[in-house]
Design an enzyme around this catalytic site. Structure first.
Site, PDB file in Angstrom:
ATOM      1  N   GLY A 195      -2.354  -4.038   2.261  1.00 16.15           N
ATOM      2  CA  GLY A 195      -1.838  -4.857   0.969  1.00 16.15           C
ATOM      3  C   GLY A 195      -2.585  -6.052   0.332  1.00 16.15           C
ATOM      4  N   GLY A 196      -3.695  -6.060   1.204  1.00 16.98           N
ATOM      5  CA  GLY A 196      -4.738  -7.125   0.652  1.00 16.98           C
ATOM      6  C   GLY A 196      -4.079  -8.586   1.383  1.00 16.98           C
ATOM      7  N   SER A 221      -6.641  -0.863   6.101  1.00 21.52           N
ATOM      8  CA  SER A 221      -7.049  -1.965   4.868  1.00 21.52           C
ATOM      9  C   SER A 221      -6.824  -3.499   5.511  1.00 21.52           C
ATOM     10  CB  SER A 221      -6.237  -1.312   3.590  1.00 21.52           C
ATOM     11  OG  SER A 221      -6.804  -2.279   2.601  1.00 21.52           O
TER      12      SER A 221
END
Length: 518
Positions: free
Chosen positions: A132-133, A217
């Site tokens: 989610g960055g 991610s």
């Protein structure tokens, strides 16, 4: 070759879509599986063949005076606590993953195990750090039941502070805690969760001496940091980096510059008083002023002395077996926003970004090779930012610790739900084996627009077994050892397209001979 950070691409770490928020845990009102954790009993639910314990606190709420402090032990309780629903998510801006939310009381984790697993069963443990960055994302968009049941494992998904709440750096904050520094509160949350696993997971049937740390991610980026964090040594036995980018993690000076800008914007410009001043500010103001994605924890601190890339290059990291992988079409899911992109527009974008090597790049990635011009640009960005970076990690780490690599290659994956909301979108545009797509096969990631079919679920079952077995079984046919001399990569594909196999020339197929040249 000069490596791009593709700053505009950092926002892609955010999950495409998430469901409505769920409430915080309360005392249990109904019967369910009960486990006496170290801080108090928790009452979960049984569904999908798994016992689920949701919203279990692993730290005290980091609010008030505990904002920008290392996580503290939670208050203990004596009556069974309701663990049948997810805790409220951590503060996050309105992004692609749900509405804006202001909530600092969010340090909870979810535990999944095969239904009825006994205390002391010594099942393997999978700890998943969500993406989610590092400014959005949550645990409630995943369901670990299938991995728990099909992998016969205990699955743990911890939350952690996001954005400014997890990554703010200021000299005043560093002075408060010289043993950790500042800018690494999210990393401290993840370490606290791993300590909770060490101290509690046997009660849920897991083996605290058999823990795999996994992240996708920005979660994968955080795994890189945890590999380079000396104080995390011994809290996990192997690590998995899924589409993580470790080269974007900032140094302390860069992180402090951003922190000073936030302090100034909120009227806390005096460096001697900035920390106390910011703690008095409403969480909503802090959230709204921070804005941009966060790349990772700050290095150059007592907690994270070296950047992960420096640590991997010199061998100064926690040397455990590491699995590194990527999706074949990492960036395809983000390029549809450029529609309609003409061939000339694609070529202009490449020339602007790579003026000295555009001719070679356009020969390697000709627009005519792709059904959509957006795909062509997605291939350039995905290979440079994700795929070839994964090979750089593998080249460095494999000199000091066992490494294996995979490419997730099933291009039949259903599109993201959010893609259907794009206006306009290219006719027939498909994400393919895009960023996050392997999560559908491992954790029932909820951003998918339609269920997996029977062949895809079979591939998922095989992948779950491979993830759980990685580093535990020495089967070179399943996870061959990676070496820079031969660069063996396992392709994860449907049976009709070749199945799971070791394939040659993945490095060249993604033009890593170009992207990784010095």
């Amino acid at each position: 070759m000069k490596r791009t950070t593709w700053a505009a691409a950092l926002a892609i770490f955010a999950a495409p879509m998430q469901p409505a928020f769920l409430g915080s845990p309360t005392l249990a009102a109904t019967q369910g599986p009960v486990v006496s954790a170290a801080d108090g009993p928790v009452a979960g639910i049984t569904a999908d063949g798994a016992d689920k314990f949701l919203g279990v606190p692993f730290a005290a709420p980091p609010v008030g005076a505990l904002r920008w402090k290392p996580p503290q032990a939670p208050a203990r309780w004596t009556e069974p606590r309701d663990a049948s629903r997810h805790a409220t998510r951590c503060s996050a801006p309105s992004a692609g993953d749900g509405p804006r939310l202001v909530n600092e009381d969010c340090l909870y984790l979810d535990v999944y195990r095969p239904a009825g697993a006994a205390t002391g069963a010594k099942l393997p443990v999978m700890v998943y750090i969500h993406g989610g960055g590092n400014y959005s994302g949550s645990t409630d968009i995943y369901d670990g039941a299938r991995m728990a049941v099909e992998g016969h494992a205990v699955v743990v998904l911890p939350a952690y502070r996001l954005g400014a709440f997890g990554f703010l750096s200021l000299p005043g904050l560093s002075a408060e805690d010289p043993a950790a520094g500042s800018g690494d509160y999210a990393l401290l949350d993840q370490i606290k969760a791993l300590q909770w696993v060490r101290d509690n997971i046997a009660r849920f049937g897991g083996d605290p001496a058999d823990v795999t740390l996994t992240g996708q991610s920005s979660g994968g980026t955080n795994v890189c940091s945890l590999l380079a964090t000396p104080s995390a040594n011994g809290l996990y036995n192997r690590a998995v980096i899924q589409s993580g980018v470790c080269q974007v993690i900032p140094d302390l000076a860069t992180s402090e510059k951003r922190g000073a800008a936030l302090a100034k914007a909120l009227g806390c410009a005096d460096p001697d008083k900035a920390a106390a001043c910011l703690r008095d500010k409403p969480a909503a103001d802090v959230l709204d002023r921070w804005g941009e994605p966060v790349t990772g924890a700050a290095y150059g601190t007592a907690l994270l002395p070296l950047s992960p890339m420096q640590a991997f290059a010199t061998g100064a990291f926690n040397r455990v077996p590491v699995l590194i992988g990527f999706a074949r079409n990492e960036m395809f899911g983000f390029m549809h926003a450029l529609y309609p992109l003409s061939e000339a527009g694609y070529e202009d974008a490449v020339k602007k970004k790579f003026p000295d090597s555009a001719t070679e790049l356009l020969a390697r990635y000709p627009a005519q090779k792709y059904p959509h011009n957006e795909y062509a640009l997605g291939a350039v960005q995905g290979d440079s930012f994700f795929v070839c970076h994964a090979f750089r990690l593998a080249d460095m780490i494999s000199k000091f610790a066992p490494v294996s690599m995979y490419e997730f290659a099933d291009e039949t994956v259903p599109n993201w739900k959010s893609l259907g909301n794009a206006q306009p979108a290219p006719p027939g545009y498909h994400v393919g084996a895009g960023h996050t797509s392997e999560l559908y096969y491992l954790l029932d990631y909820q951003a998918i627009e339609s269920p997996l079919d029977a062949d895809q679920r079979a591939l998922g079952q095989k992948m779950i077994g491979m993830w759980v077995d990685f580093g535990r079984k020495s089967d070179p046919a399943e996870w061959p050892a990676y070496a820079p001399s031969d660069r063996k990569v396992v392709e994860l594909q449907l049976p009709a397209a070749g199945g799971i196999r070791i394939i040659p020339d993945v490095y060249k197929a993604h033009n890593c001979d170009f992207w990784n040249k010095e």
